[in-house]
Design a protein around this motif. Structure first.
Motif, PDB file in Angstrom:
ATOM      1  N   VAL A 274       0.840  -1.202   0.000  1.00 57.04           N
ATOM      2  CA  VAL A 274       0.000   0.000   0.000  1.00 57.04           C
ATOM      3  C   VAL A 274       0.875   1.251   0.000  1.00 57.04           C
ATOM      4  N   VAL A 393      -6.896   1.601   6.281  1.00 63.43           N
ATOM      5  CA  VAL A 393      -6.548   0.383   5.543  1.00 63.43           C
ATOM      6  C   VAL A 393      -7.037  -0.804   6.365  1.00 63.43           C
ATOM      7  N   LEU A 425     -10.350   8.737   0.668  1.00 59.00           N
ATOM      8  CA  LEU A 425     -10.009   7.381   0.247  1.00 59.00           C
ATOM      9  C   LEU A 425     -10.071   6.427   1.419  1.00 59.00           C
ATOM     10  N   ILE A 427      -9.282   2.114   1.964  1.00 64.65           N
ATOM     11  CA  ILE A 427      -8.770   0.911   1.303  1.00 64.65           C
ATOM     12  C   ILE A 427      -9.148  -0.306   2.144  1.00 64.65           C
ATOM     13  N   TYR A 438      -8.290  -6.254  -3.265  1.00 63.84           N
ATOM     14  CA  TYR A 438      -8.334  -4.877  -2.773  1.00 63.84           C
ATOM     15  C   TYR A 438      -9.576  -4.172  -3.315  1.00 63.84           C
ATOM     16  N   PHE A 440     -10.861  -0.131  -3.439  1.00 68.39           N
ATOM     17  CA  PHE A 440     -10.502   1.271  -3.218  1.00 68.39           C
ATOM     18  C   PHE A 440     -11.769   2.112  -3.373  1.00 68.39           C
ATOM     19  N   GLY A 442     -13.287   5.775  -3.182  1.00 62.99           N
ATOM     20  CA  GLY A 442     -12.794   7.149  -3.192  1.00 62.99           C
ATOM     21  C   GLY A 442     -13.888   8.152  -3.509  1.00 62.99           C
ATOM     22  N   VAL A 450      -8.669   7.087  -8.968  1.00 59.97           N
ATOM     23  CA  VAL A 450      -8.568   5.974  -8.026  1.00 59.97           C
ATOM     24  C   VAL A 450      -8.210   4.681  -8.743  1.00 59.97           C
ATOM     25  N   ALA A 454      -5.238   1.915  -7.902  1.00 59.97           N
ATOM     26  CA  ALA A 454      -5.454   0.471  -7.837  1.00 59.97           C
ATOM     27  C   ALA A 454      -4.493  -0.273  -8.761  1.00 59.97           C
TER      28      ALA A 454
END
Length: 469
Positions: A274, A393, A425, A427, A438, A440, A442, A450, A454
Motif C-alpha cells: 500500500v 486500511v 479514500l 482501502i 483490494y 478502493f 474514493g 482511483v 489500484a
C-alpha cells in the motif's frame, strides 16, 4: 418493549449526512453454475437464510421528540424482494462497468424507513460471471461477533445446507404513546440522558465526542504516533456525495514469499505494498514527495491465528479478535526493502510496547456495530480522520477454501469501506481462497484517478517480489 439502540448507534444515525452515508459494502463475484444462478434463486436463498439474522427484518423507529434513543421494531411490511434487487451490465460486462455501478450504488444512502440493507444481483459480467453487491448500515448489528446477510448466504460446498423453515410473524409495532411512556420511565431513572440524547439528535457532534472520550483517551495513550498531527495530503479534503470504486487482484502466495524472505508478517507486506502504491500515485500527481514524507494510516487488523479458522462459513465473523494501529507509511522512501523494514519495525514497536487498541475499545470509538470486520476501520475513522490519520486500511483474512451461494462458486470478494468526513479514500482488502483482493473507495471529485492507484498495487508488489532470491 422493543430493543433500544445503543447511545453511539443512535448518534451515528442522527449524524449521518449525504456526504457520509454509514453503510459498508462488499462485492462478491461468482462463477455461474450450469444449473444457473438467477434473481429468483437469490431471493429464495435470502428468504431461507434471513432467520439467521433477525435484525435484517427490523427497522428503526424514532421516539417522538427524540426523548429517548430509537428502538428496533419488526417491519410489518417486510418484503425481501424490495431489499434484494437486480441489475445488469451491457456488453462486454467489464470490471470497469461493474466498479462504476458499485460506485453509484454505494453513493446512495439507505432508506431509514425500512430495514437498513440492500443486496444486488448483477448479471452480464464477462466470462460467465455474476456479482452480488451488498450494502449494510453499520448500526444494523450490535456486536463484533455478529454476522452479515452477505455471509449467511454462503456455504462451504456447492450443495446448500438445510435451514429449518420458520413461520415469522412480526410483533405489533408500539404506539407513539407507548414509546413516550417508556421514554418517560427512563428519563425518571436517568434524567441526564434525555438532555444528552436531544443534543445528539440535534446534530451536536460534541455530544458524540463526549460519549467516546474514555475510548479516545485509551487510543491516544496506546498509539504514540497519534501525538503528532497527521500530515496534510490530497487525501484529506471536503468530500462530495458521489464515489468512485476500483479493485486490484493479487496472489496470497506472493505475500508469503516476501514474508519468508524478509522475516516479517503478511500484514507488514500488505502495508508496504500500500505504501509503494500510494508513493507512486502521489508522484503521478506531481505531489511533493521527499525522503521524510509520510502518510498516516489507521490499520485495524484481525489477530486470529490459523488454529482459529472456522470450519464453516457461518461459525462467526472472519475474525473476532482485532487490534488497531496508527502507522506512518513511509511513502517518501524509494527502496521497497527499506519501506518494508520501516513498516515491520513500526508494527513490532506497537505490538511489543502494548500499543494495540483492542476490539472493545475500537467499538467504543466508532460507535456502531459492524456487519463485517471491515466496518471497524470506518468506525475508528468517523469524525477524527482529519486530525489523526490520512487513510484507513482494513485487512481481513478470509477462508482459504472456496465458498458457494446456491451452488455458484465465489471467485473473489472485494470490500467497500465507507468514507469518513474529510477522508477521500478508504482501502479494504480481503484474502480468500489463495487471493488477496483490494477495494478502493474514493470520493468522485477528489479521487478521479482511483483506478490509477489500484493499478499501482501490482507494481508495488512486483518491486518487493524482485527482492526475493
Amino acid at each position: 418493549m422493543p430493543p433500544r439502540l445503543s447511545a453511539l448507534d443512535a448518534s451515528f444515525l442522527y449524524l449521518e449526512s449525504p456526504t457520509t452515508p454509514m453503510h459498508v459494502g462488499a462485492v462478491s463475484i461468482f462463477r455461474r453454475p450450469r444449473a444457473g444462478f438467477d434473481y429468483d434463486r437469490l431471493v429464495e436463498l435470502v428468504d431461507q437464510r434471513i432467520p439467521l439474522v433477525p435484525r435484517y427484518r427490523q427497522k428503526v423507529r424514532y421516539v417522538p421528540g427524540n426523548l429517548a434513543r430509537p428502538v428496533w421494531i419488526d417491519d410489518p411490511d417486510f418484503d425481501v424482494a424490495y431489499h434484494v434487487r437486480r441489475s445488469a451490465l451491457p456488453k462486454p460486462g467489464s470490471d470497469e462497468q461493474l466498479t462504476e455501478l458499485v460506485a453509484r450504488l454505494m453513493s446512495r444512502p439507505l432508506d431509514h424507513t425500512r430495514p437498513l440493507w440492500e443486496m444486488y444481483l448483477v448479471e452480464g459480467l464477462a466470462r460467465g460471471r455474476t456479482a452480488v453487491v451488498t450494502k449494510t448500515h453499520q448500526a444494523m448489528v450490535d456486536g463484533i461477533s455478529a454476522i452479515d446477510i452477505g455471509q449467511v448466504i454462503l456455504d462451504v460446498s456447492a450443495q446448500p445446507r438445510a435451514v429449518p423453515d420458520e413461520l415469522w410473524m412480526p410483533r405489533p409495532e408500539p404506539s407513539a404513546a407507548q414509546l413516550l411512556l417508556e421514554a418517560f420511565t427512563e428519563a425518571v431513572a436517568r434524567p441526564a440522558e434525555v438532555v444528552d440524547n436531544a443534543r445528539v439528535a440535534a446534530g451536536d457532534a460534541m455530544a458524540t465526542v463526549n460519549k467516546v472520550a474514555g475510548a479516545f483517551g485509551q487510543l491516544f495513550t496506546m498509539a504514540r504516533t497519534a501525538s503528532r498531527p497527521a500530515p496534510g495530503t490530497p487525501l484529506n479534503v471536503d468530500i462530495s456525495t458521489q464515489r468512485r470504486f476500483a479493485i486490484a487482484r493479487t496472489e496470497l502466495e506472493s505475500y508469503r514469499k516476501i514474508r519468508t524472505a524478509h522475516g516479517c508478517s503478511v500484514n507488514d507486506v500488505v502495508l508496504s505494498v500500500v505504501s509503494g502504491a500510494l508513493r507512486n500515485w502521489l508522484l503521478s500527481r506531481g505531489e511533493p514527495v521527499g525522503p521524510s514524507s509520510r502518510l498516516r494510516a489507521m490499520v485495524p487488523l484481525s489477530v486470529r491465528g490459523e488454529a482459529d479458522v472456522p470450519s464453516s462459513a457461518t461459525s462467526g465473523t472472519l475474525g473476532n479478535r482485532v487490534s488497531s494501529f496508527i502507522v506512518d507509511l513511509p511513502v517518501g522512501e524509494p527502496s521497497p526493502v527499506v519501506r518494508l523494514h520501516h513498516v515491520t519495525h513500526a508494527m513490532r514497536e506497537h505490538t511489543s510496547g502494548g500499543q494495540s487498541v483492542g476490539a472493545d475499545t475500537l467499538v467504543r470509538i466508532g460507535g456502531f456495530a459492524p456487519p463485517t470486520l471491515h466496518a471497524l476501520g470506518a468506525r475508528a475513522a468517523s469524525g477524527i480522520s482529519k486530525r489523526i490519520f490520512n487513510v484507513v486500511v482494513t485487512n481481513v483474512p478470509g477462508p482459504q477454501f472456496p465458498l458457494y451461494a446456491a451452488g455458484a462458486r465465489m471467485l473473489e470478494m472485494f470490500p467497500v469501506v465507507p468514507l469518513a468526513k474529510g477522508q477521500a479514500l478508504a482501502i479494504g482488502l480481503t484474502s480468500y481462497d489463495g487471493g488477496v483482493f483490494y477495494g478502493f473507495n474514493g470520493d468522485r471529485d477528489a479521487m478521479s484517478d482511483v483506478d490509477v492507484l489500484a493499478g499501482m498495487v501490482d507494481e508495488a508488489l512486483d518491486e518487493l517480489l524482485a527482492t526475493v532470491g
